[in-house]
Design an enzyme around this catalytic site. Structure first.
Site, PDB file in Angstrom:
ATOM      1  N   ASP A 165       5.092  13.074  12.074  1.00 45.69           N
ATOM      2  CA  ASP A 165       4.414  14.254  11.524  1.00 45.69           C
ATOM      3  C   ASP A 165       4.446  14.237   9.992  1.00 45.69           C
ATOM      4  O   ASP A 165       5.384  13.710   9.395  1.00 45.69           O
ATOM      5  CB  ASP A 165       5.098  15.517  12.062  1.00 45.69           C
ATOM      6  CG  ASP A 165       4.271  16.760  11.831  1.00 45.69           C
ATOM      7  OD1 ASP A 165       3.061  16.636  11.537  1.00 45.69           O
ATOM      8  OD2 ASP A 165       4.824  17.867  11.932  1.00 45.69           O
ATOM      9  N   ASN A 176      -4.685  17.618  19.737  1.00 48.92           N
ATOM     10  CA  ASN A 176      -5.319  17.144  18.500  1.00 48.92           C
ATOM     11  C   ASN A 176      -6.847  17.118  18.576  1.00 48.92           C
ATOM     12  O   ASN A 176      -7.524  16.987  17.544  1.00 48.92           O
ATOM     13  CB  ASN A 176      -4.805  15.754  18.111  1.00 48.92           C
ATOM     14  CG  ASN A 176      -3.385  15.753  17.569  1.00 48.92           C
ATOM     15  OD1 ASN A 176      -2.663  14.770  17.685  1.00 48.92           O
ATOM     16  ND2 ASN A 176      -2.957  16.862  16.979  1.00 48.92           N
TER      17      ASN A 176
HETATM   18  C1  FPP Z   1       0.733  14.293  12.417  1.00 47.82           C
HETATM   19  O1  FPP Z   1       0.482  14.509  11.058  1.00 47.82           O
HETATM   20  C2  FPP Z   1       0.239  13.005  12.794  1.00 47.82           C
HETATM   21  C3  FPP Z   1      -0.779  12.793  13.673  1.00 47.82           C
HETATM   22  C4  FPP Z   1      -1.496  13.871  14.342  1.00 47.82           C
HETATM   23  C5  FPP Z   1      -1.254  11.450  13.947  1.00 47.82           C
HETATM   24  C6  FPP Z   1      -0.240  10.353  13.887  1.00 47.82           C
HETATM   25  C7  FPP Z   1      -0.958   9.118  13.615  1.00 47.82           C
HETATM   26  C8  FPP Z   1      -0.525   8.102  12.870  1.00 47.82           C
HETATM   27  C9  FPP Z   1       0.811   7.995  12.314  1.00 47.82           C
HETATM   28  C10 FPP Z   1      -1.410   6.997  12.547  1.00 47.82           C
HETATM   29  C11 FPP Z   1      -2.173   6.502  13.686  1.00 47.82           C
HETATM   30  C12 FPP Z   1      -1.441   5.468  14.432  1.00 47.82           C
HETATM   31  C13 FPP Z   1      -1.993   4.930  15.516  1.00 47.82           C
HETATM   32  C14 FPP Z   1      -1.368   3.770  16.188  1.00 47.82           C
HETATM   33  C15 FPP Z   1      -3.207   5.506  16.047  1.00 47.82           C
HETATM   34  P1  FPP Z   1      -0.402  15.766  10.641  1.00 47.82           P
HETATM   35  O2  FPP Z   1      -1.788  15.291  10.462  1.00 47.82           O
HETATM   36  O3  FPP Z   1      -0.249  16.861  11.649  1.00 47.82           O
HETATM   37  O4  FPP Z   1       0.244  16.130   9.278  1.00 47.82           O
HETATM   38  P2  FPP Z   1       0.423  17.599   8.687  1.00 47.82           P
HETATM   39  O5  FPP Z   1       1.280  18.380   9.662  1.00 47.82           O
HETATM   40  O6  FPP Z   1       1.121  17.348   7.401  1.00 47.82           O
HETATM   41  O7  FPP Z   1      -0.948  18.171   8.529  1.00 47.82           O
END
Ligand code: FPP
Length: 252
Positions: A28, A76
């Site tokens: 995250d 998501n």
């Molecule tokens: C949460 O950060 C992360 C995700 C929803 C996606 C995780 C994905 C990756 C690490 C990269 C993709 C990897 C693969 C293998 C597909 P957030 O976007 O919720 O961050 P925030 O809470 O700061 O907005």
């Protein structure tokens, strides 16, 4: 790259306890990382893939056998379509770019979550990655994609119901029997679940499997996560006393 699981495990040196067998991570903070740098959110996801590569390598070197990462949740889909498309594209690019190397390194890849609803090209790529690495057993990388724990449990319940339909001799359902209907049927329960970015939630991740996992919430944003953070998480795990519902030494 060092092959995951082949380097000497430094945690054994001097009689130190072994690394947890299975570490699961809620990756995250990509969006906040990007915002802090004045970049689009998708840049955070791109750097998140690099953090994933680092973590797979470090996990193998540190003696972890199973690594499960939360890449895209069933919730998501509520994000803007552009961001959803980028996340799908990143999974595709990660598998396309890293599959041969992971395969050579003895990594078995699994993708858990609902396959239905994935674009056909992603679904077939995922099938291929799983099939091509099915013979590997040095390190187990599981990517939770289009995954939600409630969805998984519901699908398992439906599969179980279908399996006993019309069978009056069906065995009574046990926890072990039900686990065999989950996406994680071939994977041991996680010992340690880490969530980055300072949020204190499990967010529908491995709810059944993490029943006795140690939970660790760390402030670092996922794109900055590195080997030192993983080592520190393992040290903190070793400070915990896992009792699995019993009492500790001396009855405490
Ligand atoms: C949460 O950060 C992360 C995700 C929803 C996606 C995780 C994905 C990756 C690490 C990269 C993709 C990897 C693969 C293998 C597909 P957030 O976007 O919720 O961050 P925030 O809470 O700061 O907005």
């Amino acid at each position: 790259m060092a092959r995951p699981g082949t380097s000497p495990d430094p945690s054994h040196a001097g009689g130190a306890p072994p690394a947890p067998q299975h570490v699961a991570i809620i990756m995250d903070g990509n969006g906040r990382w990007a915002k802090a740098k004045g970049l689009p959110r998708t840049a955070g996801h791109e750097r998140g893939v690099e953090a994933l590569r680092r973590t797979v390598e470090a996990a193998g070197e540190l003696g972890i056998q199973y690594l499960t990462v939360f890449s895209f949740s069933t919730e998501n889909w509520r994000r803007p379509a552009d961001e959803v498309n980028v996340l799908f594209g990143l999974l595709k690019a990660y598998v396309q770019r890293d599959l041969a190397r992971l395969k050579d390194d003895g990594v078995r890849i699994r993708v858990i979550g609902q396959r239905e609803g994935l674009p056909a090209d992603i679904a077939s790529l995922v099938d291929r990655a799983e099939a091509e690495t099915a013979g590997n057993s040095r390190f187990f990388l599981t990517i939770a994609f289009n995954y939600g724990s409630r969805n998984e449990i519901l699908r398992a319940a439906q599969a179980y119901a279908a399996s006993i339909a019309g069978n009056p001799q069906a065995e009574p359902l046990s926890e072990a029997a039900f686990s065999r209907f989950l996406d994680t049927r071939e994977i041991p329960d996680p010992d340690l679940v880490i969530r980055t970015s300072g949020e204190y939630r499990i967010s529908n991740f491995l709810l059944w499997q993490a029943a006795y996992a140690e939970l660790l919430f760390v402030d670092v944003l996922w794109p900055d996560f590195n080997r030192e953070h993983l080592e520190s998480a393992i040290s903190r795990y070793h400070e915990r006393e896992r009792r699995f519902g019993t009492v500790g030494p001396g009855g405490t």
